[in-house]
Design a protein around this motif. Structure first.
Motif, PDB file in Angstrom:
ATOM      1  N   THR A 128       0.851  -1.196   0.000  1.00  0.00           N
ATOM      2  CA  THR A 128       0.000   0.000   0.000  1.00  0.00           C
ATOM      3  C   THR A 128       0.881   1.239   0.000  1.00  0.00           C
ATOM      4  O   THR A 128       2.048   1.199   0.389  1.00  0.00           O
ATOM      5  CB  THR A 128      -0.924   0.038   1.227  1.00  0.00           C
ATOM      6  N   VAL A 139      -1.829   7.896   0.707  1.00  0.00           N
ATOM      7  CA  VAL A 139      -2.451   9.005  -0.013  1.00  0.00           C
ATOM      8  C   VAL A 139      -3.372   9.682   0.996  1.00  0.00           C
ATOM      9  O   VAL A 139      -4.449   9.175   1.308  1.00  0.00           O
ATOM     10  CB  VAL A 139      -3.248   8.519  -1.238  1.00  0.00           C
ATOM     11  N   LYS A 157      -4.970   5.289   2.623  1.00  0.00           N
ATOM     12  CA  LYS A 157      -3.987   4.465   1.920  1.00  0.00           C
ATOM     13  C   LYS A 157      -4.584   3.977   0.608  1.00  0.00           C
ATOM     14  O   LYS A 157      -5.795   3.859   0.457  1.00  0.00           O
ATOM     15  CB  LYS A 157      -3.565   3.274   2.787  1.00  0.00           C
ATOM     16  N   TYR A 158      -3.686   3.673  -0.322  1.00  0.00           N
ATOM     17  CA  TYR A 158      -4.106   3.246  -1.656  1.00  0.00           C
ATOM     18  C   TYR A 158      -3.358   1.978  -2.045  1.00  0.00           C
ATOM     19  O   TYR A 158      -2.154   1.834  -1.761  1.00  0.00           O
ATOM     20  CB  TYR A 158      -3.823   4.350  -2.671  1.00  0.00           C
ATOM     21  N   HIS A 194      -2.718  -0.516  -5.513  1.00  0.00           N
ATOM     22  CA  HIS A 194      -2.848  -0.510  -6.984  1.00  0.00           C
ATOM     23  C   HIS A 194      -2.694  -1.932  -7.507  1.00  0.00           C
ATOM     24  O   HIS A 194      -1.702  -2.614  -7.216  1.00  0.00           O
ATOM     25  CB  HIS A 194      -1.772   0.397  -7.594  1.00  0.00           C
ATOM     26  N   TRP A 237      -8.732   3.082  -2.927  1.00  0.00           N
ATOM     27  CA  TRP A 237      -8.288   3.948  -1.822  1.00  0.00           C
ATOM     28  C   TRP A 237      -9.237   3.773  -0.663  1.00  0.00           C
ATOM     29  O   TRP A 237     -10.457   3.640  -0.846  1.00  0.00           O
ATOM     30  CB  TRP A 237      -8.285   5.412  -2.270  1.00  0.00           C
ATOM     31  N   PRO A 283     -10.127  11.201  -0.782  1.00  0.00           N
ATOM     32  CA  PRO A 283      -8.718  11.607  -0.881  1.00  0.00           C
ATOM     33  C   PRO A 283      -8.565  13.123  -0.862  1.00  0.00           C
ATOM     34  O   PRO A 283      -9.358  13.851  -1.467  1.00  0.00           O
ATOM     35  CB  PRO A 283      -8.281  11.022  -2.232  1.00  0.00           C
ATOM     36  N   PHE A 334      -4.142  10.598  -5.800  1.00  0.00           N
ATOM     37  CA  PHE A 334      -4.916   9.357  -5.804  1.00  0.00           C
ATOM     38  C   PHE A 334      -4.861   8.666  -7.171  1.00  0.00           C
ATOM     39  O   PHE A 334      -4.748   7.442  -7.279  1.00  0.00           O
ATOM     40  CB  PHE A 334      -6.364   9.692  -5.414  1.00  0.00           C
TER      41      PHE A 334
END
Length: 548
Positions: A131, A134, A138-139, A141, A202, A208, A214
């Motif tokens: 993670t 952001v 948290k984000y 991907h 996210w 965000p 983001f």
């Protein structure tokens, strides 16, 4: 049978004459056996010994061969049962605690002795989740290529190009706090039966702080893949992004423009709203249209969006979508105005509300199969979903409202009904575009006269622009948020506890939930298959329904 043939061959090799049958009663004379040479018995025993040795060798070879086959079969069977358990757990959203308990029970039987005890082994759950921070959350991907390749493999896609529609939206996951998730979803237009997949998610309190931050990994990922394509089955598949389909608040956030309740909130024209009766309202006419080439200066913009790094039209490719604008926007506004207000020229009496409910419930048996939900009481209107408003607008509304609301309001509603009916039709949205636009302009103009100028909200004004988006992107159902919203609602089911919801979602998605839920068969152009109001009326008359 094989041993008998070998024995016969042995006798033949020793020139032994074996009669077909023996007659033990030969007229009183004693039967004499043929004269055999003296070494016959020794030779027979020797040949039988050799034969038995050969049979033993063959049996031994068969034993080891079958044992090897059994081991291979056992390995294949073990792999099969593991895969079937995983698919079963994914399909029915089985918790890891429940799956581990099942594995422990199965492992107590010798035939399942090779299965693991922990569900995480079966599911392939990652030990750690990558993670990034952001603010204020948290984000994580997942990537575009991973989701696209999985979809292409699942549906055996053989084309050379895929086109994506992108959706970004927020979802509260807690009723007692500000905890929300904001997923980035994508849907492949060439595979209409495929649900969307997740590019990233996210999580944090609210939304965000910076949507540029983001969307940063998504933009970087997309920029690379748009340039070189996606490698699939040893060939390069060209990737393109057609549109960013979001509701009004998310549209404003990703485009860095003013929100829908601001004076300069319209993303399609330069009109300035005014404050009237406690709300910002708009004119019934379009002003100068915005274009993709406009400089991003003025009160409409709040900053520079990172999406400019991609080949995207920030006006033409970020459309007004009709789930929120029309179904949950204008259609809901009309029904609430008719059914929840009193002492207005458009208010419906209690008696007529009961009649509307009776008609809606009576029509339930004739609802087209393309609609997921059935008709229900008008008393539940505050709880109706977007698909119910869509069905009312496109199919049942003209008949339910007949002789219920005043004629001028009924004719005004039919303007919207006919216009949207055109714009959702694959056969008519281009041919009758100008007709639909004319009907919508008349509807918006009449809205101010019938319901008051203070009622011309952002959604009502947006009707003036939605037909132009249809010309660019196709029938309204082809750029609506319906498939994304359906996919998004499944997210809550993947969160077991309030602790680390982002990590839970990431694990479930990586375990196989890149596409959640069943294929969305109802996302095709629906009105073309709907039963027209005339046919509804014929069906009802055929069932002796009178006084309508």
């Amino acid at each position: 049978m094989q041993n008998e043939e070998v024995t016969n061959n042995i006798y033949e090799s020793n020139n032994v004459n074996i009669p077909d049958s023996i007659d033990y009663n030969t007229g009183g004379s004693n039967y004499e056996l043929p004269d055999l040479h003296e070494n016959f018995e020794t030779e027979i025993l020797s040949d039988i010994s050799v034969l038995n040795a050969a049979i033993d060798i063959e049996l031994e070879e068969n034993y080891y061969t079958s044992d090897s086959i059994s081991e291979d079969y056992q390995d294949d069977s073990d792999e099969t049962i593991r895969n079937e358990l995983k698919q079963w757990a994914l399909k029915f959203n089985i918790s890891q605690i429940s799956l581990s308990a099942l594995l422990k029970m199965l492992k107590s039987h010798s035939c399942f002795g090779t299965l693991p005890l922990d569900a995480r082994t079966i599911m392939g759950t990652a030990k750690l989740t990558d993670t990034m921070t952001v603010d204020p959350g948290k984000y994580v991907h997942f990537g575009i290529q991973k989701g696209v390749v999985k979809k292409l493999s699942t549906f055996n896609y053989t084309g050379n190009q895929v086109t994506l529609d992108i959706n970004i939206d927020g979802l509260p996951i807690s009723k007692s706090g500000r905890s929300q998730v904001w997923p980035i979803q994508a849907r492949i237009r060439e595979i209409t039966e495929s649900p969307p997949f997740f590019i990233g998610i996210w999580h944090g309190p609210g939304k965000p702080k910076s949507f540029n931050e983001f969307m940063q990994l998504f933009v970087e990922d997309a920029k690379i893949l748009l340039g070189r394509g996606i490698l699939f089955k040893n060939k390069s598949v060209k990737l393109d992004i057609r549109a960013y389909i979001c509701d009004a608040p998310a549209r404003a956030e990703i485009s860095y423009i003013k929100g829908h309740n601001a004076y300069y909130g319209c993303g399609k024209c330069t009109q300035k709203g005014k404050y009237d009766n406690g709300r910002v309202v708009f004119s019934t006419h379009m002003f100068d249209l915005r274009t993709d080439l406009d400089t991003r200066t003025g009160k409409h913009f709040t900053g520079e969006t990172i999406l400019k790094k991609l080949p995207v039209g920030l006006v033409s490719e970020i459309p007004y979508e009709y789930q929120h604008l029309v179904c949950q926007g204008v259609m809901k506004k009309l029904l609430l105005s008719w059914c929840t207000t009193s002492k207005k020229s458009y208010s419906i009496s209690h008696r007529d509300k009961i009649k509307m409910t009776e008609r809606l419930l009576l029509m339930s048996k004739y609802v087209p199969s393309e609609f997921q939900r059935n008709t229900r009481s008008i008393q539940d209107i505050k709880y109706w979903k977007a698909t119910e408003f869509r069905m009312f607008l496109l199919c049942v509304g003209p008949l339910v409202l007949k002789h219920i609301i005043k004629d001028e309001f009924y004719k005004h509603f039919m303007l919207l009904h006919c216009a949207i009916k055109i714009l959702v039709s694959k056969d008519l949205y281009i041919l009758q575009h100008e007709t639909a636009q004319h009907l919508l302009e008349r509807f918006v103009s009449g809205f101010s006269k019938l319901y008051g100028s203070y009622s011309v909200s952002y959604n009502v004004h947006g009707l003036l622009h939605i037909s132009y988006d249809s010309v660019t992107l196709g029938p309204l159902d082809q750029f609506s948020t319906f498939p994304f919203e359906n996919n998004l609602q499944q997210v809550k089911k993947l969160i077991r506890t309030t602790a680390k919801p982002l990590e839970q979602l990431a694990n479930r998605i990586n375990e196989g939930f890149t596409s959640i839920g069943k294929p969305l068969v109802n996302t095709k152009t629906i009105p073309a298959k709907c039963i027209p109001a005339v046919q509804f009326e014929q069906l009802l008359l055929a069932n002796n329904i009178k006084n309508w």
